[in-house]
Scaffold this motif. Structure first.
Motif, PDB file in Angstrom:
ATOM      1  N   ASP A 265      11.498 -14.879  -4.917  1.00  0.00           N
ATOM      2  CA  ASP A 265      10.718 -14.181  -6.531  1.00  0.00           C
ATOM      3  C   ASP A 265      11.358 -13.316  -6.056  1.00  0.00           C
ATOM      4  OD1 ASP A 265       9.047 -15.314  -8.734  1.00  0.00           O
ATOM      5  OD2 ASP A 265       9.221 -13.267  -8.128  1.00  0.00           O
ATOM      6  N   ARG A 266      11.614 -12.275  -6.586  1.00  0.00           N
ATOM      7  CA  ARG A 266      12.151 -11.158  -6.864  1.00  0.00           C
ATOM      8  C   ARG A 266      12.125 -10.425  -7.372  1.00  0.00           C
ATOM      9  NH1 ARG A 266      16.895 -14.219  -6.044  1.00  0.00           N
ATOM     10  NH2 ARG A 266      17.853 -13.530  -3.553  1.00  0.00           N
ATOM     11  N   THR A 267      10.462 -10.447  -8.252  1.00  0.00           N
ATOM     12  CA  THR A 267       9.814  -9.604  -9.778  1.00  0.00           C
ATOM     13  C   THR A 267       8.826  -8.802  -9.386  1.00  0.00           C
ATOM     14  OG1 THR A 267       8.435 -11.113  -9.858  1.00  0.00           O
ATOM     15  CG2 THR A 267       9.736 -11.501 -11.326  1.00  0.00           C
ATOM     16  N   GLN A 268       8.486  -8.833  -8.415  1.00  0.00           N
ATOM     17  CA  GLN A 268       7.785  -7.801  -7.179  1.00  0.00           C
ATOM     18  C   GLN A 268       8.171  -6.884  -6.483  1.00  0.00           C
ATOM     19  OE1 GLN A 268       5.465  -4.977  -6.209  1.00  0.00           O
ATOM     20  NE2 GLN A 268       3.982  -6.685  -8.042  1.00  0.00           N
ATOM     21  N   LYS A 269       8.362  -5.734  -6.102  1.00  0.00           N
ATOM     22  CA  LYS A 269       8.876  -4.967  -5.670  1.00  0.00           C
ATOM     23  C   LYS A 269       8.578  -4.656  -4.273  1.00  0.00           C
ATOM     24  CE  LYS A 269      12.745  -5.746  -8.431  1.00  0.00           C
ATOM     25  NZ  LYS A 269      14.003  -6.666  -7.767  1.00  0.00           N
ATOM     26  N   ASP A 270       6.635  -4.233  -4.570  1.00  0.00           N
ATOM     27  CA  ASP A 270       6.224  -3.223  -3.866  1.00  0.00           C
ATOM     28  C   ASP A 270       6.234  -3.418  -2.103  1.00  0.00           C
ATOM     29  OD1 ASP A 270       5.041  -1.947  -6.001  1.00  0.00           O
ATOM     30  OD2 ASP A 270       3.196  -3.013  -6.306  1.00  0.00           O
TER      31      ASP A 270
ATOM     32  N   ILE B  37       0.742  -1.362   0.080  1.00  0.00           N
ATOM     33  CA  ILE B  37      -0.290  -0.311   0.188  1.00  0.00           C
ATOM     34  C   ILE B  37       1.317   1.267  -0.069  1.00  0.00           C
ATOM     35  CG2 ILE B  37      -1.532   1.417   1.444  1.00  0.00           C
ATOM     36  CD1 ILE B  37      -2.698  -1.247  -0.192  1.00  0.00           C
ATOM     37  N   ASP B  38       2.217   1.419   0.460  1.00  0.00           N
ATOM     38  CA  ASP B  38       2.717   2.649   0.493  1.00  0.00           C
ATOM     39  C   ASP B  38       3.327   2.816  -0.314  1.00  0.00           C
ATOM     40  OD1 ASP B  38       2.592   2.258   3.659  1.00  0.00           O
ATOM     41  OD2 ASP B  38       4.027   1.635   3.725  1.00  0.00           O
ATOM     42  N   ASP B  39       3.270   1.967  -1.685  1.00  0.00           N
ATOM     43  CA  ASP B  39       4.095   2.365  -2.886  1.00  0.00           C
ATOM     44  C   ASP B  39       2.545   2.385  -4.108  1.00  0.00           C
ATOM     45  OD1 ASP B  39       6.854   1.970  -2.208  1.00  0.00           O
ATOM     46  OD2 ASP B  39       6.703  -0.275  -2.516  1.00  0.00           O
ATOM     47  N   ASN B  40       1.755   1.558  -3.796  1.00  0.00           N
ATOM     48  CA  ASN B  40       0.638   1.706  -5.130  1.00  0.00           C
ATOM     49  C   ASN B  40      -0.510   2.409  -4.284  1.00  0.00           C
ATOM     50  OD1 ASN B  40      -0.633  -0.561  -3.797  1.00  0.00           O
ATOM     51  ND2 ASN B  40       0.725  -1.737  -4.581  1.00  0.00           N
ATOM     52  N   LYS B  41      -1.254   2.566  -3.200  1.00  0.00           N
ATOM     53  CA  LYS B  41      -2.211   2.930  -2.638  1.00  0.00           C
ATOM     54  C   LYS B  41      -3.403   2.535  -3.133  1.00  0.00           C
ATOM     55  CE  LYS B  41       0.907   6.535  -0.783  1.00  0.00           C
ATOM     56  NZ  LYS B  41       1.072   6.372   0.637  1.00  0.00           N
TER      57      LYS B  41
ATOM     58  N   PRO C 296      -2.222  -4.572  -7.621  1.00  0.00           N
ATOM     59  CA  PRO C 296      -0.965  -5.369  -8.579  1.00  0.00           C
ATOM     60  C   PRO C 296       0.189  -6.527  -7.733  1.00  0.00           C
ATOM     61  CG  PRO C 296      -0.139  -3.232  -7.647  1.00  0.00           C
ATOM     62  CD  PRO C 296      -1.586  -3.070  -7.121  1.00  0.00           C
ATOM     63  N   VAL C 297      -0.021  -6.623  -5.883  1.00  0.00           N
ATOM     64  CA  VAL C 297       0.594  -7.568  -5.245  1.00  0.00           C
ATOM     65  C   VAL C 297      -0.519  -8.653  -4.668  1.00  0.00           C
ATOM     66  CG1 VAL C 297       1.705  -8.451  -2.508  1.00  0.00           C
ATOM     67  CG2 VAL C 297       1.595  -6.186  -3.483  1.00  0.00           C
ATOM     68  N   LEU C 298      -1.774  -8.589  -4.981  1.00  0.00           N
ATOM     69  CA  LEU C 298      -2.446  -9.392  -5.171  1.00  0.00           C
ATOM     70  C   LEU C 298      -2.943 -10.356  -6.042  1.00  0.00           C
ATOM     71  CD1 LEU C 298      -5.427 -10.491  -4.113  1.00  0.00           C
ATOM     72  CD2 LEU C 298      -7.133  -9.242  -4.580  1.00  0.00           C
ATOM     73  N   ASN C 299      -2.547  -9.201  -7.062  1.00  0.00           N
ATOM     74  CA  ASN C 299      -2.533  -9.464  -9.036  1.00  0.00           C
ATOM     75  C   ASN C 299      -1.742 -10.790  -8.920  1.00  0.00           C
ATOM     76  OD1 ASN C 299      -5.053  -9.535  -9.932  1.00  0.00           O
ATOM     77  ND2 ASN C 299      -4.127  -7.270  -9.858  1.00  0.00           N
ATOM     78  N   TYR C 300      -0.763 -10.134  -8.401  1.00  0.00           N
ATOM     79  CA  TYR C 300       0.645 -10.815  -8.337  1.00  0.00           C
ATOM     80  C   TYR C 300       1.051 -12.626  -7.896  1.00  0.00           C
ATOM     81  CZ  TYR C 300       5.654 -12.083  -6.337  1.00  0.00           C
ATOM     82  OH  TYR C 300       6.250 -12.675  -6.274  1.00  0.00           O
TER      83      TYR C 300
ATOM     84  N   TYR D  13      14.567  -9.866   2.563  1.00  0.00           N
ATOM     85  CA  TYR D  13      14.019  -8.607   3.447  1.00  0.00           C
ATOM     86  C   TYR D  13      15.093  -7.708   1.899  1.00  0.00           C
ATOM     87  CZ  TYR D  13      13.523  -4.178   5.780  1.00  0.00           C
ATOM     88  OH  TYR D  13      13.379  -3.442   6.615  1.00  0.00           O
ATOM     89  N   HIS D  14      14.585  -6.670   1.782  1.00  0.00           N
ATOM     90  CA  HIS D  14      15.688  -5.536   1.075  1.00  0.00           C
ATOM     91  C   HIS D  14      15.319  -4.332   0.968  1.00  0.00           C
ATOM     92  CE1 HIS D  14      12.520  -5.089  -1.742  1.00  0.00           C
ATOM     93  NE2 HIS D  14      11.553  -6.058  -1.327  1.00  0.00           N
TER      94      HIS D  14
END
Length: 359
Positions: A341-346, A115-119, A126-130, A315-316
């Motif tokens: 998996d590092r494709t989703q960065k939100d 949420i902090d990134d995509n609101k 996008p995280v749910l869809n991922y 953690y990144h």
């Protein structure tokens, strides 16, 4: 030896010996419970990647200049071999292409679905869809967003993939998406903490799989404190940054002590579990060289250490790169392949994914 000269070689050897002792301490001292006169021993595992790198530099240096000197870093590497392979497993022949029947399990701290990134609080998040695109059999989430979970559990598109969706009553909001029936669930609250654990009984092929989806105590570090700590690393003589770093250390000691108690409580329940299969997973906020990891590793299998490759950073954020998310399996479960998996960065975490076989 002739390239360095004795005046330079022996002081360097002394430094190498010190690094060797610290490395051994970080590997084995980190398993100690954070109590007594040496509570900071449990934090020593955080220094492992830096100490290991220095030891490797010395090994290369001595091999190029004085082969006898290489005995120190080489012996240290052998002494630390088992903890090193737990931290940095090497399974070069493991592959995504698992041919035998398996279940895919994911543990993922979504940081409130990013949420902090995509609101985005809708089902277009996008995280749910991922998560839906990953199409795992079971997904165990930490720091979920209740609003998104509730919407997902009433959406036909989502429930056609995951008929069983739920969220814990703890403020840390552990949640799950499952293709298999969930026969029961329980929220396990941690004392004096907003973190918790969601306990599930999942029915898989006529057997029961008990799952402990955990979010152990967070480190409670503020952005300003981490910033001051980085400044102290760059300029250790600055008293202002030194005071800030002491506060960071104090918070780390307090939180690791809380995690120790939480880990012991969950481990005690998992040991007594009557279900045929058991998984303990989640955001442990601790590396593979830590007391809370050791508590479970004594009687369960670390899926990543058993079937992963490399450091497996989950953690990144804040220039801190560690594997603090874990999947532990009872010994009658075989991890076939585990990866990050590092494709989703939100989120500030990457998901840890494991293909497992129930024996």
């Amino acid at each position: 030896m002739k390239f360095l000269g004795k005046l330079l070689a022996y002081p360097l050897l002394a430094v190498n010996l010190l690094i060797a002792l610290l490395l051994i301490f970080s590997c084995y001292g980190s398993m100690a419970a954070p109590i007594g006169k040496w509570p900071f021993a449990s934090l020593s595992g955080l220094a492992f990647p830096f100490l290991f790198s220095l030891n490797l530099v010395f090994l290369i240096l001595w091999l190029l200049t004085w082969k006898k000197g290489a005995l120190v870093p080489l012996a240290t590497t052998l002494i630390c071999l088992i903890p090193t392979l737990r931290y940095f497993p090497l399974h070069p022949f493991k592959s995504h292409n698992v041919k035998e029947p398996y279940l895919t399990v994911i543990s993922y701290n979504t940081e409130g679905f990013g949420i902090d990134d995509n609101k985005d609080w809708t089902l277009n998040n996008p995280v749910l869809n991922y998560i839906l695109e990953l199409d795992a059999d079971m997904v165990f989430i930490q720091e979920a967003t209740r609003d998104i979970i509730n919407k997902a559990s009433h959406d036909g598109k989502v429930t056609s993939i995951y008929p069983y969706i739920g969220v814990s009553a703890a403020s840390s909001s552990e949640a799950y998406f499952s293709k298999y029936p969930v026969a029961g669930s329980e929220t396990i609250n941690f004392e004096n903490s907003g973190n918790g654990c969601l306990y599930l009984k999942v029915l898989v092929g006529g057997d029961t799989l008990a799952v402990y989806n955990c979010h152990l105590q967070s480190n409670k570090l503020k952005d300003t404190e981490i910033s001051e700590y980085h400044k102290f690393i760059k300029n250790p003589t600055d008293s202002t940054h030194y005071k800030a770093s002491k506060k960071v250390l104090k918070n780390l000691l307090e939180s690791t002590s809380q995690r120790a108690g939480q880990a012991r409580m969950i481990a005690e329940r998992a040991r007594k579990e009557t279900a045929k299969y058991v998984i303990v997973c989640g955001d442990f906020n601790d590396t593979p060289l830590s007391y809370s990891h050791h508590v479970f590793n004594r009687f369960m299998t670390d899926a990543y250490a058993k079937s992963g490759v490399g450091m497996g950073i989950t953690y990144h954020e804040y220039k801190l790169y560690y594997r603090i998310d874990h999947i532990f399996c009872s010994r009658n479960i075989t991890p076939l392949y585990t990866w990050i998996d590092r494709t989703q960065k939100d989120s500030d975490h990457y998901p840890i994914i494991s293909r497992i076989r129930l024996n």
